[in-house]
Design a protein around this motif. Structure first.
Motif, PDB file in Angstrom:
ATOM      1  N   ILE A  57       9.472  72.929  23.948  1.00 61.50           N
ATOM      2  CA  ILE A  57       9.319  73.993  22.890  1.00 61.50           C
ATOM      3  C   ILE A  57      10.598  74.343  22.078  1.00 61.50           C
ATOM      4  N   ALA A  58      11.667  74.593  22.773  1.00 62.31           N
ATOM      5  CA  ALA A  58      12.972  74.847  22.426  1.00 62.31           C
ATOM      6  C   ALA A  58      14.066  74.097  23.201  1.00 62.31           C
ATOM      7  N   GLY A  59      14.999  73.720  22.819  1.00 61.49           N
ATOM      8  CA  GLY A  59      16.178  73.333  23.425  1.00 61.49           C
ATOM      9  C   GLY A  59      16.257  71.611  23.352  1.00 61.49           C
TER      10      GLY A  59
ATOM     11  N   GLN B 187       3.416  80.830  19.642  1.00 62.91           N
ATOM     12  CA  GLN B 187       3.467  81.494  18.592  1.00 62.91           C
ATOM     13  C   GLN B 187       4.839  82.199  18.969  1.00 62.91           C
ATOM     14  N   TRP B 188       5.899  82.096  18.022  1.00 61.63           N
ATOM     15  CA  TRP B 188       7.161  82.514  18.242  1.00 61.63           C
ATOM     16  C   TRP B 188       7.625  83.529  16.855  1.00 61.63           C
ATOM     17  N   MET B 189       7.437  84.729  17.350  1.00 64.73           N
ATOM     18  CA  MET B 189       7.837  85.631  16.356  1.00 64.73           C
ATOM     19  C   MET B 189       9.004  86.472  16.657  1.00 64.73           C
ATOM     20  N   THR B 190       9.845  86.383  15.705  1.00 68.61           N
ATOM     21  CA  THR B 190      11.394  87.010  15.654  1.00 68.61           C
ATOM     22  C   THR B 190      10.985  88.326  15.152  1.00 68.61           C
ATOM     23  N   ALA B 191      10.922  89.457  15.727  1.00 61.20           N
ATOM     24  CA  ALA B 191      10.692  90.839  15.163  1.00 61.20           C
ATOM     25  C   ALA B 191      12.126  91.400  14.650  1.00 61.20           C
ATOM     26  N   ALA B 192      13.033  90.924  14.980  1.00 62.12           N
ATOM     27  CA  ALA B 192      14.539  91.352  14.502  1.00 62.12           C
ATOM     28  C   ALA B 192      14.386  92.724  14.048  1.00 62.12           C
ATOM     29  N   SER B 193      14.564  93.087  12.773  1.00 60.90           N
ATOM     30  CA  SER B 193      15.126  94.439  12.069  1.00 60.90           C
ATOM     31  C   SER B 193      13.685  95.307  12.294  1.00 60.90           C
ATOM     32  N   GLY B 194      12.601  94.671  12.528  1.00 58.75           N
ATOM     33  CA  GLY B 194      11.480  95.476  12.638  1.00 58.75           C
ATOM     34  C   GLY B 194      10.208  95.054  12.281  1.00 58.75           C
TER      35      GLY B 194
ATOM     36  N   SER C  85      13.348  76.848  16.480  1.00 60.90           N
ATOM     37  CA  SER C  85      14.635  77.453  16.241  1.00 60.90           C
ATOM     38  C   SER C  85      15.133  78.597  16.906  1.00 60.90           C
ATOM     39  N   THR C  86      16.342  78.887  17.449  1.00 59.01           N
ATOM     40  CA  THR C  86      16.750  79.939  18.285  1.00 59.01           C
ATOM     41  C   THR C  86      17.959  80.643  17.946  1.00 59.01           C
ATOM     42  N   PHE C  87      18.174  81.514  18.222  1.00 58.74           N
ATOM     43  CA  PHE C  87      19.755  82.422  17.832  1.00 58.74           C
ATOM     44  C   PHE C  87      20.602  82.117  18.861  1.00 58.74           C
TER      45      PHE C  87
END
Length: 289
Positions: free
Chosen positions: A164-166, A96-103, A176-178
């Motif tokens: 998973i990534a890369g 599970q990949w959760m991008t919290a980012a702005s909140g 997807s990653t930043f």
């Protein structure tokens, strides 16, 4: 290519509870002062047996801003809900990949059926920092099921690498990653061998989730050990001394200042202060308890 040498093989720090559902060993940043940027935190939940219970254990509603949480399941099942309207359950092998980012507000707890039965439980949660340019972007959620995960089969029945990534052996992972991140589950059969190539400047570590491995034909690491590598050389070779599972982490450092306060990870103290104001004013959304 030059071999990437081991810096340290680290034992699991003393565990602590997160909520009443997650017993974790914090390898960094609290347990050991190692540089794993862009990975800011790793809570390793070594295998534990939970008794059957009607009311699921877990962590109640809490906020995050400025980074991503990545939860990887090995045993047990975890349910997730967040204030962006996302929900899901991860079972063994899922991510599970959760991008919290702005909140965002979220809660994590043992899935109902698992809670009623009890049994073995083993998870890892990573905090992945975001560059300043993306810290206030829109939250998002990626559910990666093991059945859909990109995978590379090792020769001679050596096992397989779940990406998973890369990118591994020209196979690209699902997430997807930043920034440039390599994140794999290496699932090796006894005697299986695998090689990895990462840029010298990438911060790299291997978590032995199950079994035991020999690294670079020299040193041995066992279950619950974390292997931290030097920022020199590119190649790493491993051989499984028994059936083994290894979480492979490598990433390009984000060369920006970091200020952390609890569940907020920003670049300045003023941004932390703003995060607290926004949270207190309800700007992270609403999530029912």
């Amino acid at each position: 290519m030059e071999t990437k040498q081991i810096s340290k093989i680290l034992q699991a720090p003393a565990p602590h509870m997160v909520g009443d559902g997650f017993r974790v060993h914090n390898f960094f940043p609290s347990g050991y002062k190692i540089d794993m940027n862009p990975f800011f935190l790793m809570d390793y939940g070594s295998k534990i047996e939970f008794s059957a219970r009607k009311e699921p254990r877990g962590v109640d509603i809490h906020p995050h801003r400025g980074f991503e949480t990545v939860t990887i399941a090995y045993h047990g099942a975890v349910a997730h809900h967040d204030s962006a309207g996302n929900s899901g359950i991860i079972y063994p092998g899922d991510v599970q990949w959760m991008t919290a980012a702005s909140g965002i507000l979220h809660k994590e707890y043992h899935e109902q059926a698992y809670s009623l039965d009890g049994g073995p439980f083993q998870m890892i949660q990573l905090w992945v920092n975001l560059p300043a340019a993306y810290k206030m972007s829109k939250p998002k959620y990626q559910a990666i099921k093991q059945a859909d995960m990109a995978s590379f089969n090792l020769p001679e029945n050596g096992g397989h690498i779940e990406i998973i990534a890369g990118n591994y052996q020209n196979i690209t992972g699902n997430a997807s990653t930043f920034t440039r991140i390599e994140l794999y589950n290496a699932r090796l059969n006894k005697g299986g061998k695998a090689s990895f190539t990462f840029p010298a400047a990438f911060n790299t570590g291997f978590m032995v989730v199950e079994g035991a491995i020999r690294v670079n034909e020299k040193e041995t690491a066992e279950v619950n050990n974390f292997i931290h590598f030097e920022n020199e050389g590119e190649e790493i070779h491993i051989e499984a001394l028994q059936n083994s599972v290894i979480l492979v982490l490598s990433g390009e450092p984000i060369n920006e200042p970091i200020v952390q306060y609890g569940p907020f990870l920003m670049n300045t103290q003023e941004e932390i202060n703003q995060a607290m104001r926004d949270y207190n004013e309800g700007k992270f959304g609403y999530l029912e308890g």
